[in-house]
Design an enzyme around this catalytic site. Structure first.
Site, PDB file in Angstrom:
ATOM      1  CG  HIS A  53      12.210  -7.178 -19.284  1.00  0.00           C
ATOM      2  ND1 HIS A  53      11.834  -6.586 -20.462  1.00  0.00           N
ATOM      3  CD2 HIS A  53      11.089  -7.164 -18.486  1.00  0.00           C
ATOM      4  CE1 HIS A  53      10.565  -6.241 -20.407  1.00  0.00           C
ATOM      5  NE2 HIS A  53      10.093  -6.576 -19.214  1.00  0.00           N
ATOM      6  CG  HIS A  91       6.857  -4.781 -17.792  1.00  0.00           C
ATOM      7  ND1 HIS A  91       6.959  -5.931 -18.534  1.00  0.00           N
ATOM      8  CD2 HIS A  91       5.759  -4.967 -16.999  1.00  0.00           C
ATOM      9  CE1 HIS A  91       5.998  -6.765 -18.206  1.00  0.00           C
ATOM     10  NE2 HIS A  91       5.258  -6.210 -17.283  1.00  0.00           N
ATOM     11  CB  CYS A 110      12.032  -3.179 -22.363  1.00  0.00           C
ATOM     12  SG  CYS A 110      13.539  -4.175 -22.339  1.00  0.00           S
TER      13      CYS A 110
END
Length: 279
Positions: A145, A157, A233
């Site tokens: 991530h 994020h 992401c």
């Protein structure tokens, strides 16, 4: 007509007798002796023995003066006296700025901010402290991530609209939306390890830090399109830092997939090739 001596004595003008002036009492502050010695005690006209031979006023004066003489004057500390003399002579006063051990203990007992303590601990462990605009790689089980560091131990994020699932999880793969979140780094980690990873700095020139932060803050709380292949992401944070949405994670996966697919195709082709006829 004359008066007889007897008549003159009877009718003569009689004047009242005025007593002679009494001597003034000696002043309490007056002293005939030296400055530091008490005044001399006067004896009473009536002979007595011991303390009875001193008048009450004289006794009070002598006792009070003795008490004043017996009390020693409070001496100032030597340093203060020397400093006062130096100031009178025109010298400048010197102020000591040294900290005592008790002052150092008081300062060390002041609590530090929680986030600052965590960053200092991370720096002590050899992990570099993030700077605004740095990319943070978080190692989850099976994937990575990504977030971008903003300020005060906080990051921006992508997160799914539902907080029950994380971006990149199996459930979020089937979702085509994500929300841009401003969160504390600790809350995003969920106990996973992380590192600062600006790995594309050698390929692309990063934008100015103030522009990166400005672009990042404008995206907070916005809902964006999410795609595991084209808009995950990592695409998001690289687009904010470099202006180029790119995900090496997907590229590597596609490359490995192509290699695997190529191997499968090669095996299939080899299996369907006609075998040479042997005599």
């Amino acid at each position: 007509m004359g008066l007889s001596p007897g008549a003159e004595g009877e009718y003569a003008l009689r004047l009242p007798r005025i007593p002679p002036p009494l001597p003034k009492p000696a002043s309490r502050t007056a002293s005939t002796g030296p400055k530091d010695q008490p005044p001399a005690l006067r004896r009473s006209a009536v002979p007595h023995s011991g303390l009875n031979s001193i008048s009450p006023l004289e006794l009070e004066e002598s006792v009070g003066f003795a008490a004043l003489v017996q009390l020693p004057a409070k001496q100032p500390p030597p340093g203060t006296l020397e400093q006062g003399r130096s100031i009178q002579q025109g010298e400048k006063a010197v102020v000591s700025l040294e900290t005592t051990p008790s002052q150092k203990a008081d300062w060390s007992s002041i609590p530090k901010p929680e986030n600052e303590g965590k960053l200092i601990k991370q720096a002590a462990e050899g992990k570099p402290r993030p700077r605004p605009g740095d990319l943070i790689e978080i190692f989850r089980i099976g994937y990575e991530h990504w977030a971008i560091y903003v300020e005060d131990d906080c990051v921006v994020h992508l997160a799914p609209p539902s907080e029950e699932f994380e971006v990149g999880s199996i459930t979020s793969i089937f979702s085509n939306r994500a929300v841009v979140k401003y969160s504390r780094l600790e809350d995003v980690l969920h106990g996973c390890s992380w590192k600062v990873n600006n790995k594309l700095d050698g390929t692309y020139l990063p934008l100015p830090v103030d522009k990166i932060i400005q672009r990042t803050k404008k995206m907070v709380n916005k809902i964006v399109q999410y795609s595991l292949i084209e808009g995950n992401c990592e695409h998001f944070v690289n687009g904010l830092r470099y202006g180029v949405p790119r995900s090496q994670q997907v590229e590597h996966a596609l490359m490995e997939g192509a290699k695997a697919a190529g191997a499968v195709i090669s095996a299939v082709v080899d299996s369907i090739k006609p075998k040479p006829i042997t005599a």
